[in-house]
Design a protein around this motif. Structure first.
Motif, PDB file in Angstrom:
ATOM      1  N   GLY A 157       4.139  29.543  54.343  1.00  0.00           N
ATOM      2  CA  GLY A 157       4.275  28.111  54.607  1.00  0.00           C
ATOM      3  C   GLY A 157       4.463  27.739  56.067  1.00  0.00           C
ATOM      4  N   ALA A 158       4.696  28.758  56.930  1.00  0.00           N
ATOM      5  CA  ALA A 158       5.003  28.436  58.331  1.00  0.00           C
ATOM      6  C   ALA A 158       3.811  27.761  59.023  1.00  0.00           C
ATOM      7  N   ARG A 159       2.632  28.333  58.819  1.00  0.00           N
ATOM      8  CA  ARG A 159       1.442  27.797  59.474  1.00  0.00           C
ATOM      9  C   ARG A 159       1.190  26.344  59.053  1.00  0.00           C
ATOM     10  N   GLU A 160       1.273  26.097  57.749  1.00  0.00           N
ATOM     11  CA  GLU A 160       0.994  24.761  57.216  1.00  0.00           C
ATOM     12  C   GLU A 160       2.074  23.763  57.630  1.00  0.00           C
ATOM     13  N   THR A 161       3.304  24.272  57.790  1.00  0.00           N
ATOM     14  CA  THR A 161       4.376  23.380  58.215  1.00  0.00           C
ATOM     15  C   THR A 161       4.158  22.938  59.658  1.00  0.00           C
ATOM     16  N   VAL A 162       3.732  23.874  60.504  1.00  0.00           N
ATOM     17  CA  VAL A 162       3.442  23.506  61.895  1.00  0.00           C
ATOM     18  C   VAL A 162       2.274  22.514  61.930  1.00  0.00           C
ATOM     19  N   GLN A 163       1.246  22.764  61.111  1.00  0.00           N
ATOM     20  CA  GLN A 163       0.115  21.829  61.062  1.00  0.00           C
ATOM     21  C   GLN A 163       0.571  20.456  60.584  1.00  0.00           C
TER      22      GLN A 163
ATOM     23  N   ARG B  93       4.764  15.965  41.177  1.00  0.00           N
ATOM     24  CA  ARG B  93       4.989  15.699  42.603  1.00  0.00           C
ATOM     25  C   ARG B  93       3.719  16.008  43.403  1.00  0.00           C
ATOM     26  N   TYR B  94       3.034  17.066  43.038  1.00  0.00           N
ATOM     27  CA  TYR B  94       1.774  17.385  43.727  1.00  0.00           C
ATOM     28  C   TYR B  94       0.776  16.241  43.558  1.00  0.00           C
ATOM     29  N   ALA B  95       0.660  15.722  42.333  1.00  0.00           N
ATOM     30  CA  ALA B  95      -0.285  14.624  42.066  1.00  0.00           C
ATOM     31  C   ALA B  95       0.063  13.394  42.898  1.00  0.00           C
ATOM     32  N   VAL B  96       1.360  13.100  42.987  1.00  0.00           N
ATOM     33  CA  VAL B  96       1.794  11.929  43.757  1.00  0.00           C
ATOM     34  C   VAL B  96       1.463  12.112  45.243  1.00  0.00           C
ATOM     35  N   VAL B  97       1.806  13.297  45.781  1.00  0.00           N
ATOM     36  CA  VAL B  97       1.559  13.553  47.203  1.00  0.00           C
ATOM     37  C   VAL B  97       0.063  13.459  47.497  1.00  0.00           C
ATOM     38  N   GLU B  98      -0.732  14.084  46.647  1.00  0.00           N
ATOM     39  CA  GLU B  98      -2.183  14.086  46.853  1.00  0.00           C
ATOM     40  C   GLU B  98      -2.740  12.658  46.776  1.00  0.00           C
ATOM     41  N   THR B  99      -2.283  11.887  45.808  1.00  0.00           N
ATOM     42  CA  THR B  99      -2.792  10.525  45.650  1.00  0.00           C
ATOM     43  C   THR B  99      -2.390   9.641  46.822  1.00  0.00           C
ATOM     44  N   GLY B 164       8.514  10.322  57.214  1.00  0.00           N
ATOM     45  CA  GLY B 164       7.768  11.386  57.881  1.00  0.00           C
ATOM     46  C   GLY B 164       6.562  11.820  57.065  1.00  0.00           C
ATOM     47  N   PHE B 165       6.718  11.808  55.742  1.00  0.00           N
ATOM     48  CA  PHE B 165       5.598  12.151  54.868  1.00  0.00           C
ATOM     49  C   PHE B 165       4.466  11.130  55.028  1.00  0.00           C
ATOM     50  N   LEU B 166       4.807   9.847  55.089  1.00  0.00           N
ATOM     51  CA  LEU B 166       3.762   8.820  55.257  1.00  0.00           C
ATOM     52  C   LEU B 166       3.128   8.895  56.650  1.00  0.00           C
ATOM     53  N   ASP B 167       3.931   9.232  57.662  1.00  0.00           N
ATOM     54  CA  ASP B 167       3.364   9.434  58.999  1.00  0.00           C
ATOM     55  C   ASP B 167       2.385  10.600  58.976  1.00  0.00           C
ATOM     56  N   ARG B 187      -4.089  22.522  51.964  1.00  0.00           N
ATOM     57  CA  ARG B 187      -2.995  23.476  52.200  1.00  0.00           C
ATOM     58  C   ARG B 187      -1.757  22.768  52.752  1.00  0.00           C
ATOM     59  N   VAL B 188      -1.997  21.784  53.637  1.00  0.00           N
ATOM     60  CA  VAL B 188      -0.864  21.037  54.195  1.00  0.00           C
ATOM     61  C   VAL B 188      -0.168  20.248  53.082  1.00  0.00           C
ATOM     62  N   VAL B 189      -0.953  19.667  52.175  1.00  0.00           N
ATOM     63  CA  VAL B 189      -0.386  18.903  51.054  1.00  0.00           C
ATOM     64  C   VAL B 189       0.469  19.814  50.176  1.00  0.00           C
ATOM     65  N   GLU B 190      -0.029  21.004  49.890  1.00  0.00           N
ATOM     66  CA  GLU B 190       0.740  21.960  49.070  1.00  0.00           C
ATOM     67  C   GLU B 190       2.081  22.289  49.713  1.00  0.00           C
ATOM     68  N   GLN B 191       2.029  22.509  51.022  1.00  0.00           N
ATOM     69  CA  GLN B 191       3.270  22.830  51.719  1.00  0.00           C
ATOM     70  C   GLN B 191       4.239  21.644  51.689  1.00  0.00           C
ATOM     71  N   TRP B 192       3.682  20.432  51.758  1.00  0.00           N
ATOM     72  CA  TRP B 192       4.523  19.233  51.725  1.00  0.00           C
ATOM     73  C   TRP B 192       5.221  19.054  50.395  1.00  0.00           C
ATOM     74  N   VAL B 193       4.585  19.494  49.342  1.00  0.00           N
ATOM     75  CA  VAL B 193       5.237  19.413  48.033  1.00  0.00           C
ATOM     76  C   VAL B 193       6.508  20.264  48.068  1.00  0.00           C
ATOM     77  N   GLU B 194       6.408  21.440  48.674  1.00  0.00           N
ATOM     78  CA  GLU B 194       7.578  22.327  48.813  1.00  0.00           C
ATOM     79  C   GLU B 194       8.672  21.664  49.643  1.00  0.00           C
ATOM     80  N   ILE B 195       8.238  21.086  50.787  1.00  0.00           N
ATOM     81  CA  ILE B 195       9.213  20.462  51.690  1.00  0.00           C
ATOM     82  C   ILE B 195       9.929  19.320  50.978  1.00  0.00           C
TER      83      ILE B 195
END
Lengths: 202, 202
Positions: A157-163, B93-99, B164-167, B187-195
């Motif tokens: 997740g580090a790479r994607e978090t930086v992106q 949560r993934y569906a919401v973030v992606e949408t 920050g997510f909307l930004d 990939r960034v969206v997937e990582q955001w679900v984790e965050i």
């Protein structure tokens, strides 16, 4: 150090730099439609012929200007990074996050944004040039963020978090385009320091 | 349900909608400089006089169009949210973030971006109108994100993380302006679900 240059070369380099700086100001203030080589030459106090000697086309002038200023900003960032302490405490991470977010506010971001948007409804040379420029600057900025944040890209997740962080910084730049967004931005930046610590480790 | 309208009112409403949809397409494709009321009227198959009856000024037409389409997108999002299950698992949560990220890609974002950028180098009515529009749509989008992500804004950092997510979503929109950025975006969206799970809780 530095190579020896003749006064003529120095003058030529100074003219080139003046044109690029005027190009950024002009783009940021008037947008692509209002930014011609003639307008920039006048602002820089350079003859139109001299401007065209340095930059044969409008695309040459504006893409070179954005690249030059972006490289200059990244160079300064690198110098700051080299000069600051090697310990990665919260204070340092905050400084890095804030400084990188600063790349996406101010005249450079405004100018680059005008260029991106103009390129997005262009089918020819401008689009091609700006796409290549964005790829180069984007790669370099990512590399810089990884170094400055001491991110271990082997960590999940580090790479994607930086992106995602750089995407967020770009979005903050957009949010500050029309109004002063700095108070909200500061709170988002603080929260991002926490998020980065969570994912990247302390 | 619905109120009873006369055929004349229906026609008028349909014309208005057609103009707004043509305005979005036109802005996204040609930018602000290339988008006049005349060009939009022609695209919508409406006389210039009729267009001016509905939208007296160019600013009226384009800000109304962006607001209309943004509201329509948010209404659809709300309907999806109401229809889906009430459990907040990773899939939801993934569906919401992606949408929500999807709000910032596609023609609506492109059109809004053209308008923001044009407004940023305007000193008059356009800037004023777009600033007010952005504030309204921004508030509404934030509220929607809080609801859909079931964020408890009393929790430390929750509010700033949603912002920050909307930004970040806005920045992803910008990153996809010139090239197909969808693989990286995923990939960034997937990582955001984790965050988001980390900060907002499951």
């Amino acid at each position: 150090m530095g190579t020896v240059t003749s006064p003529k070369q120095d003058r030529s380099r100074a003219t080139r730099r003046r044109l690029m700086e005027a190009a950024i100001e002009c783009l940021a203030e008037h947008g692509w439609a209002g930014s011609t080589v003639a307008v920039v030459a006048e602002r820089a106090g350079v003859s139109r012929g001299a401007a065209q000697h340095h930059f044969p086309t409008r695309e040459d002038l504006f893409t070179a200007a954005v690249e030059h200023v972006a490289e200059e900003r990244l160079r300064k960032l690198r110098a700051i990074a080299d000069a600051t302490s090697m310990t990665m405490g919260p204070a340092r991470r905050y400084a890095v996050v804030e400084t990188m977010v600063g790349l996406y506010t101010g005249p450079l971001f405004r100018a680059a944004l005008q260029l991106w948007v103009a390129a997005s409804h262009d089918d020819g040379r401008l689009r091609e040039r700006v796409t290549a420029l964005e790829a180069r600057v984007g790669r370099e900025t990512h590399r810089m963020a990884v170094t400055l944040l001491r991110a271990d890209e082997g960590r999940p997740g580090a790479r994607e978090t930086v992106q995602g962080f750089l995407d967020m910084a770009r979005g903050l730049g957009l949010a500050g385009l029309l109004t002063d967004d700095s108070a909200r931005r500061e709170r988002v930046v603080e929260q991002w320091v926490e998020i980065l610590e969570g994912v990247l480790g302390r």
